[in-house]
Design an enzyme around this catalytic site. Structure first.
Site, PDB file in Angstrom:
ATOM      1  CD  GLU A   1       0.781   1.907   6.614  1.00 47.73           C
ATOM      2  OE1 GLU A   1       0.329   2.918   7.181  1.00 47.73           O
ATOM      3  OE2 GLU A   1       0.505   1.756   5.469  1.00 47.73           O
TER       4      GLU A   1
ATOM      5  CB  CYS B   1       1.381   4.392   4.442  1.00 43.01           C
ATOM      6  SG  CYS B   1       0.550   5.718   4.094  1.00 43.01           S
TER       7      CYS B   1
ATOM      8  CG  ASN C   1      -0.145  -0.013   2.643  1.00 42.92           C
ATOM      9  OD1 ASN C   1       0.935  -0.498   2.706  1.00 42.92           O
ATOM     10  ND2 ASN C   1      -0.828   0.841   3.563  1.00 42.92           N
TER      11      ASN C   1
END
Length: 211
Positions: free
Chosen positions: A40, A38, A36
């Site tokens: 994570e 970001c 994704n």
């Protein structure tokens, strides 16, 4: 330039493909191609991850002692709750729903690291600060796998575990070796041995029950 740009803006995360796939727990089901924005979450294509975070500062007492027992208990509770939610969630596509239920990806992290380091009197950008961050994550991740193995003992391993057992245990052993190599910190020094204990328990339970 790429690394500098990522540092300035934060997103998207810079990814090292070979390293990421070397730590991939289910490579026989497909490689990791992306994350994704970001970063994570990185796992199989067309899958989803249940994300949660723990407030680190809640476990630090006024005298500077970190309550590792409560911290690990919080990990146990959240991993259990997140696993329950996998079957009660809705997903954007049928394929994502199938993979989410078959692989039961859970993501648990922490918040307020900066506040924890400031309270301990450590610089955010320092070897000591990075050491504490690594220790906190090692404890969290190891205990999450301990709880995962305990859930597998009661409920059976996730559906995709069988064809990835050897590869997943290889990655858990890599984590365990990394925990064994953790450097003792001037602060929170007593937690280093606890991190090693947690990872060895995660490996031992996983070899018996899966995850």
């Amino acid at each position: 330039d790429i690394a500098q740009g990522t540092w300035v803006c934060g997103d998207p995360g810079l990814q090292f493909d070979t390293t990421i796939n070397d730590w991939h727990t289910t490579p026989n089901s497909g490689r990791i191609n992306a994350s994704n924005p970001c970063s994570e979450y990185m796992h199989l294509d067309d899958s989803a991850c249940n994300l949660a975070s723990i407030n680190l500062l809640k476990f630090l007492s006024e005298d500077g002692e970190f309550d590792v027992e409560r911290y690990l208990h919080a990990v146990d509770l959240l991993i259990t709750a997140q696993d329950i939610l996998v079957d009660n969630a809705s997903y954007p596509t049928e394929k994502i729903g199938i993979n989410a239920r078959a692989y039961r990806q859970l993501g648990l992290g922490f918040a307020n690291l900066g506040a924890l380091l400031m309270t301990l009197g450590l610089a955010y950008v320092s070897d000591e600060g990075r050491g504490v961050a690594g220790l906190m994550m090692s404890l969290l991740c190891g205990e999450a796998y301990v709880m995962s193995a305990k859930l597998a003992e009661k409920l059976q391993p996730f559906a995709g575990y069988g064809k990835n057992r050897k590869e997943m245990l290889r990655v858990i052993r890599k984590h365990t070796q990394a925990a064994d190599n953790l450097r003792s910190q001037v602060v929170l020094d007593s937690l280093t041995d606890e991190a090693r204990r947690v990872w060895h328990e995660a490996l031992e339970l996983g070899e018996m029950h899966g995850y």
